[in-house]
Design a protein around this motif. Structure first.
Motif, mmCIF file in Angstrom:
data_model
loop_
_atom_site.group_PDB
_atom_site.id
_atom_site.type_symbol
_atom_site.label_atom_id
_atom_site.label_comp_id
_atom_site.label_asym_id
_atom_site.label_seq_id
_atom_site.Cartn_x
_atom_site.Cartn_y
_atom_site.Cartn_z
ATOM 1 N N LYS A 120 0.852 -1.191 0.000
ATOM 2 C CA LYS A 120 0.000 0.000 0.000
ATOM 3 C C LYS A 120 0.883 1.234 0.000
ATOM 4 N N GLU A 121 0.267 2.361 -0.392
ATOM 5 C CA GLU A 121 0.982 3.620 -0.232
ATOM 6 C C GLU A 121 1.108 3.864 1.269
ATOM 7 N N PHE A 122 2.251 4.359 1.671
ATOM 8 C CA PHE A 122 2.569 4.515 3.093
ATOM 9 C C PHE A 122 3.037 5.943 3.322
ATOM 10 N N SER A 123 2.534 6.565 4.374
ATOM 11 C CA SER A 123 2.940 7.926 4.721
ATOM 12 C C SER A 123 3.711 7.935 6.023
ATOM 13 N N PHE A 124 4.869 8.550 5.991
ATOM 14 C CA PHE A 124 5.622 8.774 7.217
ATOM 15 C C PHE A 124 4.949 9.907 7.991
#
Length: 187
Positions: A120-124
């Motif tokens: 999945k797209e992952f956000s820090f």
């Protein structure tokens, strides 16, 4: 790239600030401490230890530098949960997301019995976008099948960091480990 480590001896108490973020609802091993390193910061479980390479237990990756290796003090069947952060100086511009995608292709070819469970797209926490790959595989013929969480973060278009957590396959909910990875931030 990750490995299972058998022991560790270094403690980073002098360079970290104990945040104790979850002490009311979690065991001591899930108190989190903020860990400042040379080029980045990350939150890690307070009970985990830095692994030094005194006994040559950390892998020596060909194209990367090992920036940080930490492991849980608890072992089960000779394996301890662990995190390794690798870095690579970049010659060309790439985003965190692109770097993560390329390195997952590498992982698919290098790990044994690779089985992608999700991506999945992952956000820090600071808003940087990447990809999160969760897969099961064997690091080598001698290791058990493990669950891996992998992502990447590119700092100032010059240096890439590749983060890999190795966990037992019996662990179904990885959200608290994903939160640890999301805390990574370049200095």
């Amino acid at each position: 790239m990750s490995s299972c480590w058998w022991s560790s001896s270094s403690n980073s108490e002098e360079t970290s600030t104990d945040l104790n973020l979850e002490k009311s609802s979690q065991s001591r091993s899930w108190w989190v401490k903020h860990f400042p390193w040379k080029d980045f910061t990350i939150n890690i479980p307070a009970a985990w230890n830095i692994v030094t390479n005194d006994k040559q237990v950390i892998p020596n990756p060909k194209n990367w530098t090992v920036e940080l290796a930490i492991t849980s003090a608890e072992t089960k069947s000779g394996f301890a949960n662990n995190l390794i952060i690798l870095s690579q100086d970049l010659e060309n511009y790439t985003s965190s997301k692109e770097y993560s995608i390329v390195n997952n292709v590498w992982a698919e070819n290098e790990y044994l019995n690779y089985l992608k469970l999700s991506w999945k797209e992952f956000s820090f926490d600071d808003g940087e976008k990447s990809m999160m790959y969760i897969f099961e595989a064997k690091y080598s013929a001698k290791t058990p099948v493990l669950k891996f969480l992998q992502t990447a973060y590119v700092c100032d278009w010059k240096k890439a960091f590749f983060l890999t957590l190795a966990l037992p396959t019996s662990l179904k909910n990885t959200s608290k480990y994903q939160k640890l990875l999301a805390s990574f931030k370049c200095k």
